[in-house]
Design a protein around this motif. Structure first.
Motif, PDB file in Angstrom:
ATOM      1  N   LEU A 134      65.345  23.173   7.469  1.00  0.00           N
ATOM      2  CA  LEU A 134      66.065  22.396   8.470  1.00  0.00           C
ATOM      3  C   LEU A 134      66.682  23.302   9.521  1.00  0.00           C
ATOM      4  O   LEU A 134      66.659  22.989  10.716  1.00  0.00           O
ATOM      5  N   GLU A 135      67.212  24.432   9.098  1.00  0.00           N
ATOM      6  CA  GLU A 135      67.782  25.381  10.071  1.00  0.00           C
ATOM      7  C   GLU A 135      66.702  25.891  11.023  1.00  0.00           C
ATOM      8  O   GLU A 135      66.951  26.010  12.228  1.00  0.00           O
ATOM      9  N   GLU A 136      65.521  26.185  10.499  1.00  0.00           N
ATOM     10  CA  GLU A 136      64.414  26.643  11.358  1.00  0.00           C
ATOM     11  C   GLU A 136      64.012  25.554  12.347  1.00  0.00           C
ATOM     12  O   GLU A 136      63.796  25.818  13.522  1.00  0.00           O
ATOM     13  N   VAL A 137      63.913  24.332  11.869  1.00  0.00           N
ATOM     14  CA  VAL A 137      63.528  23.210  12.723  1.00  0.00           C
ATOM     15  C   VAL A 137      64.579  22.999  13.813  1.00  0.00           C
ATOM     16  O   VAL A 137      64.252  22.788  14.984  1.00  0.00           O
ATOM     17  N   LYS A 138      65.843  23.071  13.438  1.00  0.00           N
ATOM     18  CA  LYS A 138      66.911  22.866  14.414  1.00  0.00           C
ATOM     19  C   LYS A 138      66.928  23.955  15.476  1.00  0.00           C
ATOM     20  O   LYS A 138      67.230  23.683  16.642  1.00  0.00           O
ATOM     21  N   LYS A 139      66.574  25.176  15.113  1.00  0.00           N
ATOM     22  CA  LYS A 139      66.519  26.271  16.088  1.00  0.00           C
ATOM     23  C   LYS A 139      65.497  25.996  17.176  1.00  0.00           C
ATOM     24  O   LYS A 139      65.676  26.395  18.322  1.00  0.00           O
ATOM     25  N   ALA A 140      64.412  25.333  16.799  1.00  0.00           N
ATOM     26  CA  ALA A 140      63.344  25.065  17.757  1.00  0.00           C
ATOM     27  C   ALA A 140      63.758  24.022  18.782  1.00  0.00           C
ATOM     28  O   ALA A 140      63.216  23.983  19.883  1.00  0.00           O
ATOM     29  N   GLY A 141      64.716  23.175  18.452  1.00  0.00           N
ATOM     30  CA  GLY A 141      65.217  22.188  19.398  1.00  0.00           C
ATOM     31  C   GLY A 141      64.217  21.084  19.678  1.00  0.00           C
ATOM     32  O   GLY A 141      63.227  20.908  18.980  1.00  0.00           O
ATOM     33  N   THR A 142      64.485  20.340  20.739  1.00  0.00           N
ATOM     34  CA  THR A 142      63.658  19.182  21.075  1.00  0.00           C
ATOM     35  C   THR A 142      62.901  19.357  22.380  1.00  0.00           C
ATOM     36  O   THR A 142      62.346  18.385  22.891  1.00  0.00           O
ATOM     37  N   SER A 143      62.849  20.568  22.921  1.00  0.00           N
ATOM     38  CA  SER A 143      62.113  20.743  24.168  1.00  0.00           C
ATOM     39  C   SER A 143      60.643  20.423  23.924  1.00  0.00           C
ATOM     40  O   SER A 143      60.064  20.795  22.916  1.00  0.00           O
ATOM     41  N   GLY A 144      60.060  19.702  24.846  1.00  0.00           N
ATOM     42  CA  GLY A 144      58.665  19.302  24.711  1.00  0.00           C
ATOM     43  C   GLY A 144      58.472  18.037  23.898  1.00  0.00           C
ATOM     44  O   GLY A 144      57.352  17.562  23.744  1.00  0.00           O
ATOM     45  N   CYS A 145      59.562  17.483  23.370  1.00  0.00           N
ATOM     46  CA  CYS A 145      59.461  16.247  22.584  1.00  0.00           C
ATOM     47  C   CYS A 145      59.689  15.048  23.483  1.00  0.00           C
ATOM     48  O   CYS A 145      60.464  15.113  24.428  1.00  0.00           O
ATOM     49  N   ASP A 146      59.016  13.984  23.159  1.00  0.00           N
ATOM     50  CA  ASP A 146      59.268  12.715  23.829  1.00  0.00           C
ATOM     51  C   ASP A 146      60.278  11.962  22.989  1.00  0.00           C
ATOM     52  O   ASP A 146      59.921  11.280  22.035  1.00  0.00           O
TER      53      ASP A 146
END
Length: 159
Positions: A134-146
């Motif tokens: 979850l920490e890794e996923v959160k680091k990636a953020g939501t840029s590029g997501c719809d």
């Protein structure tokens, strides 16, 4: 045929963990919406995850889904083994008649290589927890997501 149970279950468990951290509610309908999956498929995957104590769910109008134990104590290996059960990573061809040295020995040889690969995969998954993932996923953020604004509206209606 590709098997999406592990990747779907991983997304489900990470979503539940994220909702808990955010103080939000998780339901099979909310998870299904985020997965673009049928709620019955989500509930089907919840059965082994619940059986193995990875998640717990409460029923009823205000029911919700929570992690069954702390995120630091759930490995990705736990999730994988829960939803794939006894299915092997790779299946060997059924025994075939021994007509030459290759056909006489390919089955046992393939099984030994497949078992070695599966053990290596399980070791990798055991090194990662839901908390670390979850920490890794959160680091990636939501840029590029719809981002879908309706999910928040649906979440509020479900509460």
């Amino acid at each position: 045929m590709l098997d999406y149970r592990f990747s779907t279950a991983l997304q489900m468990v990470l979503s539940v963990a994220m909702a808990e951290q955010s103080g939000k509610r998780s339901t099979s309908a909310i998870l299904a919406y985020g997965l673009e999956a049928n709620p019955s498929f989500v509930r089907k995957l919840m059965v082994p995850l619940t059986r193995d104590g990875i998640i717990v769910s409460t029923l009823g109008r205000n029911g919700s889904i929570h992690l069954g134990r702390p995120a630091e104590n759930i490995t990705l290996r736990d999730i994988y083994l829960s939803v794939t059960e006894d299915k092997k990573l790779w299946a060997a061809r059924p025994d075939i008649p021994a007509r030459c040295v290759v056909s006489a020995n390919t089955c046992w040889y393939f099984k030994s290589i497949a078992n070695e690969a599966e053990q290596a995969s399980l070791e990798v998954l055991a090194r990662h927890t839901v908390a670390s993932a979850l920490e890794e996923v959160k680091k990636a953020g939501t840029s590029g997501c719809d981002l879908v604004p309706e999910i928040d509206d649906q979440h509020k209606k479900a509460q």
